[in-house]
Motif scaffolding. Structure first.
Motif: not given
Ligand code: HEM
Length: 292
Positions: A255-256, A233-235, A226, A242-243, A169, A251, A258-259, A229, A261, A167, A264
């Motif tokens: 990816v998610h 960020h777990p990702g 951001i 990238k954002a 992470k 973007l 369900w999160v 944060y 934004w 995923r 958080m």
């Molecule tokens: C700025 C707002 C964002 C927040 C608040 C956020 C938050 C999160 C959270 C809570 C997770 C864990 C999800 C889980 O455990 O199910 C996560 C995972 C991830 N995020 Fe984000 N994210 C943000 C933006 C992004 C952006 C812009 C990208 C890609 C360009 C991204 C890529 C990922 C990836 C690859 C993961 C790991 C895979 C996954 O959990 O599905 N995130 N993010």
């Protein structure tokens, strides 16, 4: 036998002795060529079944084997001399006694040998099922010291180590768990600005998180800082970056979705996105309070 055939038979041949056993065992006289029946009753009944006297006397022959004795008993009509069941020499009667050696010897010699006992090495290893293996890399330990990954790795200890998670992470550094982030957001304003801003797209583009500037990203018309944060960020920081300086909606949703934004990053809200020409007459980009 007909009279004409009797001349061909040897003198010692007694017709009653040739098929006597078969007739006596069956007791029904079904053999059409039984000489006894024809000779004894030449003019009598056509059905020889009415001659059970002699056979019934000889049926309880105890010299037969077990199987033959059972067959004999079942086929013969009930008569007093029939031995009680099971026969004296039958296997059932002998079952009360210790088992004879013959079947045992047969079973060991005629059958396949039993399968080998499972050796301890074949047992399921509990460490491979649910427990964390005591050897090998643990999630927080990284590859073993002599592993190829560690040898070829050029990462410094301070760099975020990416895990081979499907995923995407990453391992968050200590103190940057989701719980830590939730606690941090309750401490106050993390937006980096003291007042809500009207942010034009061109202004947003400059907030890339580089050259000493914070990283801003827009989500559904709102602009968020951001930068705080990033280590949470777990990702991974790279994914989140990238954002930076742009609309991160697509973007994020790719990816998610369900999160949440908004929840958080509520403490990171900078302002709202406005059209490029917004407030040109009033002096361009300005804070919302300046517009009043
Ligand atoms: C700025 C707002 C964002 C927040 C608040 C956020 C938050 C999160 C959270 C809570 C997770 C864990 C999800 C889980 O455990 O199910 C996560 C995972 C991830 N995020 Fe984000 N994210 C943000 C933006 C992004 C952006 C812009 C990208 C890609 C360009 C991204 C890529 C990922 C990836 C690859 C993961 C790991 C895979 C996954 O959990 O599905 N995130 N993010």
């Amino acid at each position: 036998y007909p009279e004409m055939l009797r001349g061909f038979l040897p003198s010692w041949f007694a017709p009653g002795q040739q098929n006597g056993d078969a007739d006596q065992v069956s007791g029904k006289g079904e053999e059409p060529s039984s000489p006894e029946i024809k000779l004894d009753e030449p003019d009598g009944e056509t059905t020889p079944k009415a001659k059970p006297v002699k056979p019934s006397d000889e049926v309880p022959s105890f010299i037969l084997s077990d199987d033959e004795a059972k067959k004999d008993e079942s086929s013969s009509p009930p008569s007093p001399p029939v031995p009680s069941f099971p026969a004296a020499n039958s296997a059932q009667r002998a079952s009360a006694m210790p088992p004879p050696p013959r079947p045992t010897a047969k079973s060991t010699s005629g059958l396949m040998p039993p399968p080998p006992r499972p050796t301890p090495s074949l047992r399921p290893n509990p460490t491979t099922s649910l427990r964390i293996p005591t050897t090998g890399p643990l999630p927080n330990r990284g590859p073993p010291p002599n592993s190829q990954q560690r040898v070829s790795s050029s990462l410094s200890p301070n760099t975020t180590i990416k895990t081979p998670s499907t995923r995407g992470k990453v391992l968050l550094s200590p103190g940057h768990s989701p719980m830590d982030w939730a606690a941090l957001t309750k401490t106050g304003n993390l937006s980096g600005v003291s007042t809500f801003q009207r942010v034009t797209p061109s202004h947003l583009k400059t907030m890339t998180g580089r050259k000493g500037k914070p990283a801003w990203s827009s989500w559904q018309g709102k602009v968020y800082n951001i930068t705080p944060y990033l280590p949470f960020h777990p990702g991974g920081e790279a994914e989140l970056m990238k954002a930076a300086g742009r609309d991160g909606t697509k973007l994020f949703m790719d990816v998610h979705p369900w999160v949440n934004w908004e929840n958080m990053l509520e403490a990171c809200l900078v302002g709202v996105l406005v059209p490029e020409d917004y407030g040109v007459g009033a002096g361009g980009e300005s804070s919302l309070e300046d517009m009043d």
